[in-house]
Scaffold this active site. Structure first.
Site, PDB file in Angstrom:
ATOM      1  N   GLY A 261      -6.442 -10.774   8.968  1.00 13.99           N
ATOM      2  CA  GLY A 261      -7.681  -9.990   8.711  1.00 13.99           C
ATOM      3  C   GLY A 261      -7.527  -8.672   9.325  1.00 13.99           C
ATOM      4  O   GLY A 261      -8.526  -7.996   9.321  1.00 13.99           O
ATOM      5  N   PRO A 304      -1.517 -12.491  10.849  1.00 14.88           N
ATOM      6  CA  PRO A 304      -1.784 -11.107  10.369  1.00 14.88           C
ATOM      7  C   PRO A 304      -0.832 -11.191   9.059  1.00 14.88           C
ATOM      8  O   PRO A 304       0.236 -11.386   9.039  1.00 14.88           O
ATOM      9  CB  PRO A 304      -1.392 -10.147  11.360  1.00 14.88           C
ATOM     10  CG  PRO A 304      -0.581 -11.032  12.434  1.00 14.88           C
ATOM     11  CD  PRO A 304      -0.875 -12.492  12.097  1.00 14.88           C
ATOM     12  N   ARG A 306      -1.405  -7.846   6.013  1.00 11.27           N
ATOM     13  CA  ARG A 306      -1.369  -6.494   5.934  1.00 11.27           C
ATOM     14  C   ARG A 306      -0.986  -5.755   7.039  1.00 11.27           C
ATOM     15  O   ARG A 306      -0.391  -4.876   7.049  1.00 11.27           O
ATOM     16  CB  ARG A 306      -2.418  -5.997   5.231  1.00 11.27           C
ATOM     17  CG  ARG A 306      -3.539  -5.539   6.051  1.00 11.27           C
ATOM     18  CD  ARG A 306      -4.703  -5.221   5.318  1.00 11.27           C
ATOM     19  NE  ARG A 306      -5.373  -6.236   4.585  1.00 11.27           N
ATOM     20  CZ  ARG A 306      -5.886  -6.511   3.500  1.00 11.27           C
ATOM     21  NH1 ARG A 306      -5.907  -5.152   2.828  1.00 11.27           N
ATOM     22  NH2 ARG A 306      -6.343  -7.418   2.685  1.00 11.27           N
ATOM     23  N   ARG A 343      -5.505  -3.556  -6.388  1.00  8.47           N
ATOM     24  CA  ARG A 343      -6.292  -3.224  -5.688  1.00  8.47           C
ATOM     25  C   ARG A 343      -7.604  -2.049  -5.763  1.00  8.47           C
ATOM     26  O   ARG A 343      -8.707  -2.517  -5.160  1.00  8.47           O
ATOM     27  CB  ARG A 343      -5.770  -3.003  -4.187  1.00  8.47           C
ATOM     28  CG  ARG A 343      -4.847  -4.085  -3.635  1.00  8.47           C
ATOM     29  CD  ARG A 343      -4.493  -4.191  -2.104  1.00  8.47           C
ATOM     30  NE  ARG A 343      -5.594  -4.243  -1.524  1.00  8.47           N
ATOM     31  CZ  ARG A 343      -6.064  -3.339  -0.659  1.00  8.47           C
ATOM     32  NH1 ARG A 343      -5.679  -1.864  -0.922  1.00  8.47           N
ATOM     33  NH2 ARG A 343      -6.605  -3.477   0.277  1.00  8.47           N
ATOM     34  N   CYS A 374      -4.333  -0.122 -20.532  1.00  7.31           N
ATOM     35  CA  CYS A 374      -5.365   0.188 -21.411  1.00  7.31           C
ATOM     36  C   CYS A 374      -6.526   0.021 -20.700  1.00  7.31           C
ATOM     37  O   CYS A 374      -7.371  -0.699 -21.502  1.00  7.31           O
ATOM     38  CB  CYS A 374      -5.001  -0.562 -22.663  1.00  7.31           C
ATOM     39  SG  CYS A 374      -3.371  -0.162 -23.455  1.00  7.31           S
ATOM     40  N   GLU A 375      -7.040   0.757 -19.742  1.00  2.00           N
ATOM     41  CA  GLU A 375      -8.372   0.595 -19.218  1.00  2.00           C
ATOM     42  C   GLU A 375      -8.689   1.879 -18.521  1.00  2.00           C
ATOM     43  O   GLU A 375      -7.841   2.512 -17.781  1.00  2.00           O
ATOM     44  CB  GLU A 375      -8.580  -0.490 -18.126  1.00  2.00           C
ATOM     45  CG  GLU A 375      -8.361  -1.967 -18.787  1.00  2.00           C
ATOM     46  CD  GLU A 375      -9.053  -3.017 -17.817  1.00  2.00           C
ATOM     47  OE1 GLU A 375      -9.825  -2.512 -16.892  1.00  2.00           O
ATOM     48  OE2 GLU A 375      -8.694  -4.054 -18.077  1.00  2.00           O
ATOM     49  N   TYR A 404      -0.102  -7.137  -0.612  1.00  2.00           N
ATOM     50  CA  TYR A 404      -1.167  -7.344  -1.639  1.00  2.00           C
ATOM     51  C   TYR A 404      -0.690  -6.425  -2.863  1.00  2.00           C
ATOM     52  O   TYR A 404      -1.403  -6.017  -3.659  1.00  2.00           O
ATOM     53  CB  TYR A 404      -2.146  -7.403  -1.308  1.00  2.00           C
ATOM     54  CG  TYR A 404      -2.510  -8.394  -0.227  1.00  2.00           C
ATOM     55  CD1 TYR A 404      -2.694  -9.767  -0.394  1.00  2.00           C
ATOM     56  CD2 TYR A 404      -2.748  -7.896   1.061  1.00  2.00           C
ATOM     57  CE1 TYR A 404      -2.758 -10.569   0.682  1.00  2.00           C
ATOM     58  CE2 TYR A 404      -3.071  -8.880   2.142  1.00  2.00           C
ATOM     59  CZ  TYR A 404      -3.047 -10.095   2.022  1.00  2.00           C
ATOM     60  OH  TYR A 404      -3.279 -10.955   2.895  1.00  2.00           O
TER      61      TYR A 404
HETATM   62  C1  LIG Z   1      -5.971 -17.974   5.792  1.00  2.86           C
HETATM   63  C2  LIG Z   1      -5.436 -16.403   5.752  1.00  2.86           C
HETATM   64  N1  LIG Z   1      -4.827 -16.154   6.817  1.00  2.86           N
HETATM   65  C3  LIG Z   1      -4.329 -14.963   6.897  1.00  2.86           C
HETATM   66  C4  LIG Z   1      -4.690 -14.181   5.699  1.00  2.86           C
HETATM   67  C5  LIG Z   1      -4.029 -12.752   5.871  1.00  2.86           C
HETATM   68  O1  LIG Z   1      -5.019 -11.424   5.857  1.00  2.86           O
HETATM   69  P1  LIG Z   1      -4.571 -10.031   6.226  1.00  2.86           P
HETATM   70  O2  LIG Z   1      -3.467  -9.763   5.135  1.00  2.86           O
HETATM   71  O3  LIG Z   1      -5.860  -9.234   5.846  1.00  2.86           O
HETATM   72  O4  LIG Z   1      -4.063  -9.933   7.677  1.00  2.86           O
HETATM   73  C6  LIG Z   1      -5.529 -14.401   4.874  1.00  2.86           C
HETATM   74  C7  LIG Z   1      -5.788 -13.564   3.676  1.00  2.86           C
HETATM   75  O5  LIG Z   1      -6.285 -13.823   2.690  1.00  2.86           O
HETATM   76  C8  LIG Z   1      -5.833 -15.740   4.622  1.00  2.86           C
HETATM   77  O6  LIG Z   1      -6.620 -16.183   3.587  1.00  2.86           O
END
Ligand SMILES: Cc1ncc(COP(=O)(O)O)c(C=O)c1O
EC number: 4.1.1.20
Length: 446
Positions: A261, A304, A306, A343, A374-375, A404
């Site tokens: 996250g 991690p 993203r 996203r 089509c939106e 993502y």
């Molecule tokens: C259990 C878990 N770990 C890690 C991540 C990775 O999150 P991020 O890509 O935001 O670092 C997620 C994302 O949904 C997750 O659900």
């Protein structure tokens, strides 16, 4: 008197055309003004592989992975495969010393095909099927993170040898982010709440099966977290829960998985989670929480996604049309959209877009980059500045699309998903080929 005295603005360097906080570390324009990544002009990639195309900078990915290992020295770094996973990406992660977290049978298969040691795989998911659990157990994944009582029952019936598991808990920490990626609060679908007796019940159930080896607790408080202090708070709550388990069962859990996250910037000025600060917060919080509970320091794992794959990726689009509607807005329509980037409609995400095939003219115009679907909500970026002479055939690059995007792409409007092209040291290689109409028809049984 110097020229600088007459024109003081000359003393300030112009901001770079490609902000290094957002674009891949190898991004730069060549003499013709074409954006190059990994030493390859993106215009050449568009010509060879078509558009839209996801371009992934291997050097950037590896650089972020190394940065994690350096900043979080005593912490195990497990890459969240859900953000971007191909066999090549799995191999880069392995070569950089990362484990991989997967949350489906498909992600597990790709990680294994990429040569990841099963012992370094963590299996996630709030609705794992019995088949997925069977596969995970059979190949010997290192950790299974259990998310429901049903799953504990399935697992207990499946395992034939010791299987390390963690229990996913929700520590009731609100990251105050988008609702769809706020996962640490009690009122959402993941894990067991720490409040009440849900976690205690799950612990009882896992410990009732000696072959299920409860090694630790897991939490993932959400995505795009900018405040490292929230992870510190999670540590306090999880160590208190571990101390409680010790009191009730005499079992000492040795692993604390803090999930992922970690925030990255998508547009100039966006904040980013500071990794050095995160390392300090984790260390201090562990010291304090373990001292308060007289609890031995567990090993820490982070996941991690993203923050490792996001900035490595760029999406390339061809401009199809430019038109100004009577409402006054100018729309630049491109040949992709919400099927390759959901996203914007899911989270209202914002992006940085640049002309990629030539020098821009000095003049700019305010435009909305719209997709082909089509939106009317199918937009890539709203009210952004792009060159005033933008015209059909130009190439646009959208930054920060490594995470993502490929993994969340769909076939909406029966559009094939784009190719994923890896670049490094002046060479481009297709990692995943473009989906064709034949691919789409192949699944249709008539
Ligand atoms: C259990 C878990 N770990 C890690 C991540 C990775 O999150 P991020 O890509 O935001 O670092 C997620 C994302 O949904 C997750 O659900």
């Amino acid at each position: 008197m110097t020229l600088l005295d007459i024109l003081p603005s000359l003393g300030h360097a112009a901001p770079p055309r490609f902000d290094p906080a957002i674009w891949p570390i190898t991004a730069h324009p060549d003499e013709e003004g074409r954006l190059c990544v990994g030493g390859v002009p993106l215009a050449d990639i568009a010509d060879e592989f078509g558009t839209p195309a996801y371009v992934v900078d291997e050097t950037d990915f590896r650089h972020r992975a190394r940065r994690y290992r350096k900043a979080l020295r005593d912490i195990q770094v497990v890459y969240a495969g859900k953000s971007l996973l191909t066999t090549a990406v799995a191999r880069w992660a392995r070569e950089e010393g990362l484990g991989i977290d997967v949350c489906s049978g498909g992600e597990l298969a790709v990680a294994l095909a990429g040569g990841i040691d099963p012992a370094r795989i963590i299996m996630h998911g709030n609705a794992k099927s019995p088949d997925e659990l069977r596969d995970a157990v059979r190949v010997g994944v290192g950790r299974i993170v259990v998310d429901s009582c049903m799953e504990i029952a399935y697992l207990a019936g499946l395992v034939r040898r010791r299987q390390p598991v963690l229990i996913r808990v929700t520590p009731d920490i609100d990251i105050h982010g988008h609702r769809a990626v706020t996962t640490g609060i009690s009122d959402q679908k993941f894990g067991f709440t720490l409040a009440g007796d849900h976690t205690a019940d799950a612990v009882d159930r896992v410990l009732a099966h000696p072959i299920l080896d409860l090694v630790g607790l897991h939490c993932h408080i959400g995505s795009q977290v900018t405040d490292p202090g929230l992870y510190g708070e999670a540590i306090h709550r999880l160590i208190a829960a571990m101390a409680d388990i010790r009191t009730r069962h005499g079992v000492i859990l040795t692993e604390l998985n803090l999930g992922g996250g970690h925030a990255i910037p998508y547009v100039p000025g966006d904040p980013e989670l500071d990794l050095d600060e995160l390392a300090r917060v984790i260390d201090d919080a562990l010291d304090e929480a373990c001292a308060a509970e007289h609890f031995p320091r567990p090993s820490v794992v982070v996941e991690p996604g993203r923050a490792i794959s996001g900035r490595a990726g760029i999406t390339l689009y061809r401009v199809c049309s430019v038109k100004t509607q009577s409402g006054g807005r100018t729309f630049v329509a491109v040949d992709g959209g919400m099927s390759d980037n959901p996203r914007v409609s899911l989270y209202g995400a914002r992006y940085t877009v640049a002309l990629a095939n030539r020098h821009p003219l000095g003049l700019k115009q305010r435009v909305t980059v719209a997709g082909r679907h089509c939106e009317s909500g199918d937009e890539i970026a709203r009210d952004i500045e792009l060159p005033a002479d933008l015209h059909p055939g130009d190439l646009l690059a959208v930054a920060c699309t490594g995470a993502y995007h490929h993994s969340m792409a769909s076939n909406y409007n029966m559009v094939g998903r784009p190719a994923v092209v890896g670049v490094r040291d002046g060479r481009a290689r297709e990692l995943v080929r473009r989906e064709t109409i034949a691919d789409l028809l192949a699944r249709d049984r008539g």
